[in-house]
Design an enzyme around this catalytic site. Structure first.
Site, PDB file in Angstrom:
ATOM      1  N   HIS A 168      -5.028  -6.106   3.877  1.00 46.39           N
ATOM      2  CA  HIS A 168      -4.042  -5.033   3.935  1.00 46.39           C
ATOM      3  C   HIS A 168      -3.363  -5.069   5.294  1.00 46.39           C
ATOM      4  O   HIS A 168      -4.026  -4.895   6.313  1.00 46.39           O
ATOM      5  CB  HIS A 168      -4.734  -3.683   3.738  1.00 46.39           C
ATOM      6  CG  HIS A 168      -5.296  -3.519   2.346  1.00 46.39           C
ATOM      7  ND1 HIS A 168      -4.914  -2.500   1.513  1.00 46.39           N
ATOM      8  CD2 HIS A 168      -6.194  -4.272   1.641  1.00 46.39           C
ATOM      9  CE1 HIS A 168      -5.546  -2.620   0.352  1.00 46.39           C
ATOM     10  NE2 HIS A 168      -6.343  -3.677   0.406  1.00 46.39           N
TER      11      HIS A 168
ATOM     12  N   CYS B  47      -1.636  -3.005   6.671  1.00 47.94           N
ATOM     13  CA  CYS B  47      -1.753  -1.744   7.428  1.00 47.94           C
ATOM     14  C   CYS B  47      -3.046  -1.719   8.244  1.00 47.94           C
ATOM     15  O   CYS B  47      -3.190  -0.922   9.158  1.00 47.94           O
ATOM     16  CB  CYS B  47      -1.672  -0.537   6.494  1.00 47.94           C
ATOM     17  SG  CYS B  47      -2.962  -0.447   5.255  1.00 47.94           S
TER      18      CYS B  47
ATOM     19  N   GLN C 258      -5.704  -0.502  -3.644  1.00 46.77           N
ATOM     20  CA  GLN C 258      -6.379  -1.628  -4.306  1.00 46.77           C
ATOM     21  C   GLN C 258      -7.330  -1.160  -5.408  1.00 46.77           C
ATOM     22  O   GLN C 258      -7.467  -1.802  -6.444  1.00 46.77           O
ATOM     23  CB  GLN C 258      -7.123  -2.465  -3.254  1.00 46.77           C
ATOM     24  CG  GLN C 258      -7.690  -3.759  -3.823  1.00 46.77           C
ATOM     25  CD  GLN C 258      -8.365  -4.599  -2.765  1.00 46.77           C
ATOM     26  OE1 GLN C 258      -7.917  -4.636  -1.610  1.00 46.77           O
ATOM     27  NE2 GLN C 258      -9.441  -5.281  -3.122  1.00 46.77           N
TER      28      GLN C 258
ATOM     29  N   CYS D 256       0.843  -1.195   0.000  1.00 45.26           N
ATOM     30  CA  CYS D 256       0.000   0.000   0.000  1.00 45.26           C
ATOM     31  C   CYS D 256       0.876   1.241   0.000  1.00 45.26           C
ATOM     32  O   CYS D 256       1.933   1.283   0.625  1.00 45.26           O
ATOM     33  CB  CYS D 256      -0.985  -0.008   1.161  1.00 45.26           C
ATOM     34  SG  CYS D 256      -0.377   0.705   2.685  1.00 45.26           S
ATOM     35  N   GLU D 257       0.422   2.226  -0.741  1.00 45.28           N
ATOM     36  CA  GLU D 257       1.247   3.421  -0.883  1.00 45.28           C
ATOM     37  C   GLU D 257       1.174   4.321   0.347  1.00 45.28           C
ATOM     38  O   GLU D 257       1.956   5.255   0.468  1.00 45.28           O
ATOM     39  CB  GLU D 257       0.833   4.203  -2.138  1.00 45.28           C
ATOM     40  CG  GLU D 257      -0.549   4.812  -2.091  1.00 45.28           C
ATOM     41  CD  GLU D 257      -0.897   5.503  -3.410  1.00 45.28           C
ATOM     42  OE1 GLU D 257      -0.303   5.131  -4.439  1.00 45.28           O
ATOM     43  OE2 GLU D 257      -1.747   6.401  -3.407  1.00 45.28           O
ATOM     44  N   HIS D 258       0.268   4.035   1.246  1.00 50.22           N
ATOM     45  CA  HIS D 258       0.167   4.880   2.437  1.00 50.22           C
ATOM     46  C   HIS D 258       1.098   4.439   3.554  1.00 50.22           C
ATOM     47  O   HIS D 258       1.562   5.257   4.338  1.00 50.22           O
ATOM     48  CB  HIS D 258      -1.277   4.901   2.951  1.00 50.22           C
ATOM     49  CG  HIS D 258      -2.253   5.372   1.918  1.00 50.22           C
ATOM     50  ND1 HIS D 258      -3.430   4.717   1.623  1.00 50.22           N
ATOM     51  CD2 HIS D 258      -2.189   6.435   1.076  1.00 50.22           C
ATOM     52  CE1 HIS D 258      -4.055   5.356   0.655  1.00 50.22           C
ATOM     53  NE2 HIS D 258      -3.325   6.398   0.306  1.00 50.22           N
ATOM     54  N   HIS D 259       1.318   3.120   3.672  1.00 50.34           N
ATOM     55  CA  HIS D 259       2.153   2.603   4.763  1.00 50.34           C
ATOM     56  C   HIS D 259       3.298   1.736   4.255  1.00 50.34           C
ATOM     57  O   HIS D 259       4.089   1.242   5.054  1.00 50.34           O
ATOM     58  CB  HIS D 259       1.301   1.770   5.730  1.00 50.34           C
ATOM     59  CG  HIS D 259       0.129   2.512   6.294  1.00 50.34           C
ATOM     60  ND1 HIS D 259      -1.102   2.539   5.679  1.00 50.34           N
ATOM     61  CD2 HIS D 259       0.018   3.270   7.399  1.00 50.34           C
ATOM     62  CE1 HIS D 259      -1.932   3.288   6.397  1.00 50.34           C
ATOM     63  NE2 HIS D 259      -1.284   3.744   7.449  1.00 50.34           N
TER      64      HIS D 259
HETATM   65 ZN   LIG Z   1      -1.963   1.292   4.121  1.00 48.21          ZN
END
Ligand SMILES: [Zn+2]
Length: 206
Positions: A166, A168, A138, A97-100
């Site tokens: 995920h 995260c 996703q 995931c690009e956030h975490h």
């Molecule tokens: Zn994430």
């Protein structure tokens, strides 16, 4: 097999990354992260970790080095009049995931209804991995796979359903192990025609 330590050849058609030089600042960044986590990067067990992490990330992010649509350039138009759904079901994949930058582990079912040409079936999985091996969300992964097939095969319909967990969400944050996220994209016939949509969903097992 745990996701983070999975064999790169775990049936997902992704070749191992070639050996490469690890830039000093990449190693230093990992050492900084280890320190931030509360450990000592000079501890014996962690000495080689920056190199391993850097190498692993070369592999997790391999998709940046390729154009996934290139897998769809070789098509076959001799299909013997076959005009039914082509489905590759439950393809395992992993992404981050690009956030975490945490693992996304899941499976995808990809179907299309050919108009005049088909591709080798493994190519659908290669398109998926080409986009999955990047920093992703996703929803975008689902759309990119569907749009690429739509654009390059110009089929009558495309259906992509992705189910994934995920890390995260499951290993931090709200800490809810086992929760699956489902995303889908239906195009052409599968979007417009209720009967076609039901048919492809049934074949996919939904
Ligand atoms: Zn994430």
């Amino acid at each position: 097999m745990t996701p983070e330590h999975g064999d790169p050849e775990d049936g997902d058609l992704v070749e191992a990354a070639p050996e490469c030089e690890i830039p000093a600042e990449v190693g230093e960044a990992v050492r900084t992260l280890i320190r931030w986590a509360g450990d000592d990067p000079d501890r014996e067990g962690l000495l080689d970790t920056p190199r391993r992490v850097a190498k692993a990330w070369r592999e997790y992010a391999r998709g940046y080095a390729e154009d996934p649509s290139a897998h769809l350039t070789r098509t076959f138009d001799e299909v013997g009049g076959y005009d039914e759904i082509v489905l590759l079901k439950d393809i395992p994949f992993q992404s981050h995931c690009e956030h975490h930058m945490a693992p996304i582990i899941g499976k995808a079912s990809i179907a299309y209804l050919p108009r005049d040409r088909v591709v080798g079936i493994s190519k659908l999985a290669r398109v998926l991995h080409g986009f999955a091996r990047r920093l992703q969300v996703q929803e975008r992964l689902t759309a990119q796979v569907a749009d690429t097939i739509w654009e390059h095969l110009q089929p009558k319909g495309v259906a992509v359903i992705i189910e994934a967990t995920h890390a995260c969400m499951t290993a931090r944050g709200v800490n809810t192990p086992g929760v699956m996220m489902t995303t889908s994209r239906m195009m052409g016939t599968f979007r417009e025609d209720e009967r076609s949509r039901r048919e492809v969903l049934a074949l996919m097992g939904y």
